[in-house]
Each structure stands twice: as C-alpha cells, then as structure tokens.
Design an enzyme around this catalytic site. Structure first.
Site, short mmCIF file in Angstrom:
data_model
loop_
_atom_site.label_atom_id
_atom_site.label_comp_id
_atom_site.label_asym_id
_atom_site.label_seq_id
_atom_site.Cartn_x
_atom_site.Cartn_y
_atom_site.Cartn_z
N GLN A 164 19.95 0.60 -4.91
CA GLN A 164 19.27 0.24 -3.67
C GLN A 164 20.27 -0.33 -2.67
O GLN A 164 20.18 -0.07 -1.47
CB GLN A 164 18.16 -0.78 -3.94
CG GLN A 164 17.34 -1.16 -2.71
CD GLN A 164 16.58 0.03 -2.14
OE1 GLN A 164 16.07 0.87 -2.87
NE2 GLN A 164 16.50 0.11 -0.81
N GLU A 248 4.90 6.40 5.06
CA GLU A 248 5.57 7.19 4.04
C GLU A 248 4.52 7.87 3.16
O GLU A 248 4.13 7.34 2.11
CB GLU A 248 6.50 6.32 3.18
CG GLU A 248 7.68 5.73 3.95
CD GLU A 248 8.68 5.03 3.05
OE1 GLU A 248 8.45 5.01 1.80
OE2 GLU A 248 9.68 4.51 3.56
#
Length: 276
Positions: A164, A248
C-alpha cells in the site's frame, strides 16, 4: 323417653341446618373473589403489571442487526495511540478502516486464503488472497454470477502495508498528494489490508478498475446482488463526503449477509450504518 328422643332429634336437625348455612356462606365469598378477579383482568390493567414503554426497544435490542451496530459502533471501536485513532476490532467483519481510523501497526489478517475464483492475472501474488470467510462468500458470489451469465474477474484482494505504501507513493508522485488522497489510502488505513475487500471487474471493460465498470451489465449486476452474499459497494456514488473516497463500483467489501442487506436496503454507507 319418647319426648327426650324428639328433643334430641330436633336439636340435631337444627345444628345440621346451621352448619349448612355457614358452609354455603363460605362458598359464596370465594365465588365473589373469583368474580372480582375476572373483572380486574378484563378491565383496566394495573399499572404495576402494564407492559413497559420500552418493550419495543427491548425487541430491537435483541435484533441481530441492532446488536451488530451496537457492538461495532464507531465510537466504541477506536482508541487513541500516539496521536492516531487505531481500531480495536481489526479482526471483526465490521471493522471500519478509513482516513481517520487506522489498523494497528504491523497488522496482518490471521486467516488469509486464496478464493477459488477467476482472477484477471495468472501469477502468484499477495492480492490473490482474502480472509477465509470473505473468500468463501466471494466464491458463492462468482458462482451465482456465472449462473446468470455474468463474467466477473477478481483483480486485487489483500494488500500489505508495504505494498500500500508503494501504491500510495506512486499516486503522489504521478498525480499529486491531493488527488492521491481521493483514490488511494495512506498506508495503514487501507481496507485491502483487512483482507475483507477486493476489487473486481469484467472482461467486457478490459478488467479495468474505473467508473465505466459501474455502467456495465456486470457492474450493475454486482451492485444489485452483492449484498446477497455479504458484500457492499464500499465507496458508492456521491458518497465521498462520508467515505472519503471517489466512487468505486469495483471495490466490494465483505461485512456478512445481514449487515450487507441492511446497508443495501437503507442505501447507506458502512460509516453511517455504524454511527451512534
């Protein structure tokens, strides 16, 4: 002697008569009490025996969804540590990780497995994994999609802190920090690190993770049926002010069937579902 016998007989008869009167009087009293009791039961209820006003609240408290909301309420599942808000229920299926709520340092899900579904790539990678319960639910979702002639591909599941960090830095370097914060999580605040989230797409849109997927047949099917298998569209359209991220349609999050169905029916977000 005859007179004596008559007197005794008369006396005995008198005593028997008096006894009968007394016995009948007792039965009458009991009957009156029973009748009085019936009148009380069918009439106005004694306030001391009346149902309490919070009877409905008690029923709601026993409702599984209400219990989940109470147990995982936002304010109760976070602690301040070194100036950061750290979740204290990282392994809960209802953990809320966002820009304001971080996972504990070094957190890794305890039961990562690879779901038996079709991925958009063939190589081995950490993003092929999810937590066991979520992975099993994803398998059922994909199987049902196939039965309905909907072709889905898994694109990205579990994401470690290290990966990440790499992705976030890439967005910052290429798009700037402001844009990066709207599309990518700061390391330690990504749902992907929980092992409960996965990005899915379809060959019909080239397996891209873009808004175009939401308008596809596959994207619409996913939005309408994901909750049946315990998933929600985590970052819905027009939800940025609440979730912190742009729409999303490809990012689904496992929360369990009961919670997912409630969130779907209420047309809300995970944050709103668990707010106090």
């Amino acid at each position: 002697m005859s007179r004596m016998k008559h007197r005794r007989t008369a006396t005995m008869l008198l005593l028997l008569a008096l006894s009968s009167v007394l016995v009948l009087g007792g039965c009458g009293t009991d009957a009156a009490k029973e009748k009085g009791s019936e009148t009380t039961q069918t009439g106005e209820i004694d306030p001391a025996l009346a149902p309490k006003d919070d009877a409905t609240t008690g029923e709601e408290a026993n409702d599984p969804v209400t219990s989940m909301q109470t147990e995982n309420a936002l304010a109760q599942t976070v602690e301040q540590q070194n100036g950061k808000a750290i979740v204290n229920n990282a392994e809960s299926m209802l953990v809320v990780v966002n820009k304001e709520r971080s996972l504990p340092d070094g957190y890794e899900p305890p039961d990562l497995v690879e779901p038996n579904v079709k991925f958009s790539f063939s190589e081995e990678h950490e993003k092929r994994h999810m937590r066991k319960e979520a992975a099993e639910a994803l398998e059922k979702l994909f199987a049902n999609a196939e039965e309905n002639n909907i072709e889905l591909n898994a694109v990205s599941g579990y994401r470690s802190y290290k990966r990440q960090q790499s992705l976030y830095n890439y967005y910052v370097d290429t798009q700037g920090e402001e844009y990066a914060s709207r599309v990518s999580a700061v390391p330690g605040t990504s749902e992907h690190q929980t092992g409960l989230a996965i990005d899915v797409s379809s060959p019909s849109v080239g397996n891209v993770l873009e808004e175009v997927f939401g308008g596809s047949v596959e994207g619409k099917w996913l939005a309408e049926h994901a909750h049946e298998f315990g998933f929600i569209i985590r970052y819905p359209q027009d939800g940025e002010a609440i979730t912190g991220y742009l729409y999303e349609p490809w990012h689904i999050r496992y929360v369990g069937v009961e919670a997912a169905t409630a969130i779907y029916n209420q047309k809300t977000t995970l944050e709103q579902f668990l707010q106090e």
